[in-house]
Motif scaffolding. Structure first.
Motif, PDB file in Angstrom:
ATOM      1  N   GLY A 148      -3.733  -7.067  -4.665  1.00  0.00           N
ATOM      2  CA  GLY A 148      -4.937  -6.663  -3.923  1.00  0.00           C
ATOM      3  C   GLY A 148      -5.083  -5.151  -3.869  1.00  0.00           C
ATOM      4  N   VAL A 149      -3.956  -4.458  -3.728  1.00  0.00           N
ATOM      5  CA  VAL A 149      -3.980  -2.983  -3.692  1.00  0.00           C
ATOM      6  C   VAL A 149      -4.422  -2.445  -5.054  1.00  0.00           C
ATOM      7  CG1 VAL A 149      -2.453  -0.948  -3.590  1.00  0.00           C
ATOM      8  CG2 VAL A 149      -2.313  -2.729  -1.814  1.00  0.00           C
ATOM      9  N   ARG A 150      -3.903  -3.042  -6.131  1.00  0.00           N
ATOM     10  CA  ARG A 150      -4.294  -2.586  -7.485  1.00  0.00           C
ATOM     11  C   ARG A 150      -5.791  -2.806  -7.713  1.00  0.00           C
ATOM     12  NH1 ARG A 150       0.307  -5.576  -8.937  1.00  0.00           N
ATOM     13  NH2 ARG A 150       2.122  -4.211  -8.914  1.00  0.00           N
ATOM     14  N   GLU A 151      -6.299  -3.943  -7.225  1.00  0.00           N
ATOM     15  CA  GLU A 151      -7.741  -4.211  -7.377  1.00  0.00           C
ATOM     16  C   GLU A 151      -8.588  -3.166  -6.665  1.00  0.00           C
ATOM     17  OE1 GLU A 151      -8.392  -8.238  -6.053  1.00  0.00           O
ATOM     18  OE2 GLU A 151      -7.109  -8.975  -7.676  1.00  0.00           O
ATOM     19  N   ARG A 152      -8.017  -2.539  -5.634  1.00  0.00           N
ATOM     20  CA  ARG A 152      -8.754  -1.493  -4.904  1.00  0.00           C
ATOM     21  C   ARG A 152      -8.396  -0.096  -5.424  1.00  0.00           C
ATOM     22  NH1 ARG A 152      -8.396  -5.924  -2.633  1.00  0.00           N
ATOM     23  NH2 ARG A 152      -9.902  -6.724  -1.116  1.00  0.00           N
ATOM     24  N   GLY A 153      -7.773  -0.036  -6.604  1.00  0.00           N
ATOM     25  CA  GLY A 153      -7.511   1.241  -7.262  1.00  0.00           C
ATOM     26  C   GLY A 153      -6.223   1.908  -6.845  1.00  0.00           C
ATOM     27  N   GLY A 154      -5.350   1.198  -6.146  1.00  0.00           N
ATOM     28  CA  GLY A 154      -4.080   1.786  -5.697  1.00  0.00           C
ATOM     29  C   GLY A 154      -2.911   1.385  -6.582  1.00  0.00           C
ATOM     30  N   GLU A 155      -1.833   2.128  -6.455  1.00  0.00           N
ATOM     31  CA  GLU A 155      -0.621   1.834  -7.211  1.00  0.00           C
ATOM     32  C   GLU A 155       0.526   1.599  -6.207  1.00  0.00           C
ATOM     33  OE1 GLU A 155      -0.401   1.206 -10.439  1.00  0.00           O
ATOM     34  OE2 GLU A 155       1.631   0.667  -9.834  1.00  0.00           O
ATOM     35  N   PRO A 156       0.909   0.348  -5.987  1.00  0.00           N
ATOM     36  CA  PRO A 156       1.919   0.052  -4.968  1.00  0.00           C
ATOM     37  C   PRO A 156       3.352   0.187  -5.501  1.00  0.00           C
ATOM     38  CG  PRO A 156       1.049  -1.979  -5.865  1.00  0.00           C
ATOM     39  CD  PRO A 156       0.356  -0.866  -6.590  1.00  0.00           C
ATOM     40  N   THR A 157       4.243   0.698  -4.652  1.00  0.00           N
ATOM     41  CA  THR A 157       5.675   0.759  -4.982  1.00  0.00           C
ATOM     42  C   THR A 157       6.450   0.202  -3.803  1.00  0.00           C
ATOM     43  OG1 THR A 157       5.295   2.800  -6.223  1.00  0.00           O
ATOM     44  CG2 THR A 157       7.572   2.333  -5.607  1.00  0.00           C
ATOM     45  N   LEU A 158       7.315  -0.751  -4.072  1.00  0.00           N
ATOM     46  CA  LEU A 158       8.150  -1.312  -3.004  1.00  0.00           C
ATOM     47  C   LEU A 158       9.112  -0.222  -2.521  1.00  0.00           C
ATOM     48  CD1 LEU A 158       9.006  -3.895  -1.436  1.00  0.00           C
ATOM     49  CD2 LEU A 158      10.730  -4.231  -3.245  1.00  0.00           C
ATOM     50  N   ARG A 159       9.125   0.032  -1.214  1.00  0.00           N
ATOM     51  CA  ARG A 159      10.005   1.099  -0.710  1.00  0.00           C
ATOM     52  C   ARG A 159      11.464   0.642  -0.768  1.00  0.00           C
ATOM     53  NH1 ARG A 159       8.885   4.249   4.848  1.00  0.00           N
ATOM     54  NH2 ARG A 159       6.821   4.389   3.850  1.00  0.00           N
ATOM     55  N   ALA A 160      12.281   1.461  -1.442  1.00  0.00           N
ATOM     56  CA  ALA A 160      13.702   1.131  -1.590  1.00  0.00           C
ATOM     57  C   ALA A 160      14.492   1.740  -0.439  1.00  0.00           C
ATOM     58  CB  ALA A 160      14.215   1.672  -2.917  1.00  0.00           C
ATOM     59  N   ALA A 161      15.522   1.039  -0.013  1.00  0.00           N
ATOM     60  CA  ALA A 161      16.391   1.560   1.049  1.00  0.00           C
ATOM     61  C   ALA A 161      17.281   2.664   0.492  1.00  0.00           C
ATOM     62  CB  ALA A 161      17.239   0.439   1.614  1.00  0.00           C
ATOM     63  N   GLU A 162      17.716   3.534   1.402  1.00  0.00           N
ATOM     64  CA  GLU A 162      18.715   4.531   1.021  1.00  0.00           C
ATOM     65  C   GLU A 162      20.033   4.084   1.636  1.00  0.00           C
ATOM     66  OE1 GLU A 162      17.434   8.453   2.209  1.00  0.00           O
ATOM     67  OE2 GLU A 162      15.490   8.106   1.241  1.00  0.00           O
ATOM     68  N   ARG A 163      21.110   4.229   0.913  1.00  0.00           N
ATOM     69  CA  ARG A 163      22.435   3.822   1.375  1.00  0.00           C
ATOM     70  C   ARG A 163      22.496   2.323   1.672  1.00  0.00           C
ATOM     71  NH1 ARG A 163      25.481   7.504   5.245  1.00  0.00           N
ATOM     72  NH2 ARG A 163      27.149   6.558   4.049  1.00  0.00           N
ATOM     73  N   LYS A 164      21.685   1.549   0.998  1.00  0.00           N
ATOM     74  CA  LYS A 164      21.739   0.076   1.004  1.00  0.00           C
ATOM     75  C   LYS A 164      21.046  -0.358  -0.279  1.00  0.00           C
ATOM     76  CE  LYS A 164      19.256  -3.894   2.870  1.00  0.00           C
ATOM     77  NZ  LYS A 164      18.301  -4.070   1.771  1.00  0.00           N
ATOM     78  N   ASP A 165      21.613  -1.338  -0.982  1.00  0.00           N
ATOM     79  CA  ASP A 165      20.917  -1.848  -2.165  1.00  0.00           C
ATOM     80  C   ASP A 165      19.722  -2.664  -1.708  1.00  0.00           C
ATOM     81  OD1 ASP A 165      22.752  -0.697  -3.840  1.00  0.00           O
ATOM     82  OD2 ASP A 165      24.067  -2.446  -3.850  1.00  0.00           O
ATOM     83  N   GLY A 166      18.631  -2.574  -2.457  1.00  0.00           N
ATOM     84  CA  GLY A 166      17.457  -3.396  -2.157  1.00  0.00           C
ATOM     85  C   GLY A 166      16.423  -2.640  -1.358  1.00  0.00           C
ATOM     86  N   PRO A 167      15.435  -3.378  -0.835  1.00  0.00           N
ATOM     87  CA  PRO A 167      14.284  -2.726  -0.189  1.00  0.00           C
ATOM     88  C   PRO A 167      14.552  -2.336   1.257  1.00  0.00           C
ATOM     89  CG  PRO A 167      13.997  -5.095  -0.170  1.00  0.00           C
ATOM     90  CD  PRO A 167      15.297  -4.836  -0.885  1.00  0.00           C
ATOM     91  N   VAL A 168      13.680  -1.449   1.774  1.00  0.00           N
ATOM     92  CA  VAL A 168      13.621  -1.192   3.216  1.00  0.00           C
ATOM     93  C   VAL A 168      13.125  -2.470   3.891  1.00  0.00           C
ATOM     94  CG1 VAL A 168      12.216  -0.022   4.973  1.00  0.00           C
ATOM     95  CG2 VAL A 168      13.251   1.299   3.115  1.00  0.00           C
ATOM     96  N   VAL A 169      13.806  -2.875   4.944  1.00  0.00           N
ATOM     97  CA  VAL A 169      13.342  -3.984   5.785  1.00  0.00           C
ATOM     98  C   VAL A 169      12.983  -3.371   7.139  1.00  0.00           C
ATOM     99  CG1 VAL A 169      13.959  -6.173   6.881  1.00  0.00           C
ATOM    100  CG2 VAL A 169      14.804  -5.638   4.572  1.00  0.00           C
TER     101      VAL A 169
END
Ligand code: 5RP
Length: 226
Positions: A148-169
């Motif tokens: 949906g963000v791309r359809e509105r002209g945006g470029e989404p990036t999943l926020r990655a955690a620092e000092r933990k593998d995987g995404p920010v929760v």
């Protein structure tokens, strides 16, 4: 989280906004390094005898309030007279927030307050909103919202955690998509479009929400009513 900007200016902004809190008031406590200066100053004021209660917007602001002896309450118990909160970018009374992924509770508390005092160093002031917009999504909604963000002209990036593998929760158990839109010509329109995507909990566009901007400078702090 480690943040950029000018820490001395952030401290002056946070302390100036804390000075605006009167005896007996309930204050929304924003998240981030600039709001943290205000929370510390309010802790010192309570220590000196001022009667103030805070409504935290995150685990971080609740822990800091507890550490500095600032009593806290909730939106169920009290209504904030004002909120003091930081921002990642400020244009007039419009903001982009969510650098600390706390924007859902920040928007809730900031909107409930009679007045929102934004605290910022000079690096946050801009001519147009242009930094990526954080969008908190239910974990299952990550791909549909990204589409949906791309359809509105945006470029989404999943926020990655620092000092933990995987995404920010987030504090709410969700994920964050940082969505690059370039210069945002119509913040209200974009805010409405993102809010309408199923699975979006909240986004970091705070349109026409700031009542005053406290900007820390090298000499002190300026206050702009908006
Ligand atoms: C947290 C926020 C912060 O207020 C924003 O990221 C500014 O942070 P800092 O004062 O550390 O620069 O929106 O979700």
């Amino acid at each position: 989280m480690k943040r950029g900007g000018n820490n001395a200016q952030k401290r002056r902004a946070g302390e100036a906004a804390a000075d605006a809190v009167a005896d007996g008031q309930v204050v929304g406590l924003g998240t981030g390094s600039t709001a943290a200066h205000a929370i510390r100053a309010l802790g010192r004021a309570v220590d000196a005898g001022r009667d103030v209660e805070g409504i935290p917007t995150s685990y971080q602001s609740r822990e800091l309030a507890r550490k500095v002896g600032l009593p806290t309450t909730t939106l169920e118990e009290a209504s904030p007279d004002l909120a003091i909160d930081g921002a990642d970018q400020v244009v007039g009374s419009d903001l982009i927030k969510g650098g600390g992924a706390a924007h859902a509770r920040e928007k809730l508390v900031d909107a409930a307050a009679d007045r929102l005092l934004v605290v910022a160093d000079e690096t946050k002031l801009a001519e147009a909103l242009s930094v990526p917009v954080p969008v908190e999504v239910l974990p299952d909604a990550r791909e549909p919202v990204a589409d949906g963000v791309r359809e509105r002209g945006g470029e989404p990036t999943l926020r990655a955690a620092e000092r933990k593998d995987g995404p920010v929760v987030t504090d709410n158990g969700n994920l964050v998509l940082d969505c690059e839109f370039g210069e945002i010509d119509d913040p209200a329109g974009l805010a409405a479009d993102i809010s309408a995507l199923p699975g979006v909990l909240e986004h970091g566009l705070f349109v026409d929400m700031a009542d005053a901007i406290y900007v820390g400078t090298d000499e002190g702090a300026t206050v702009r009513e908006s």
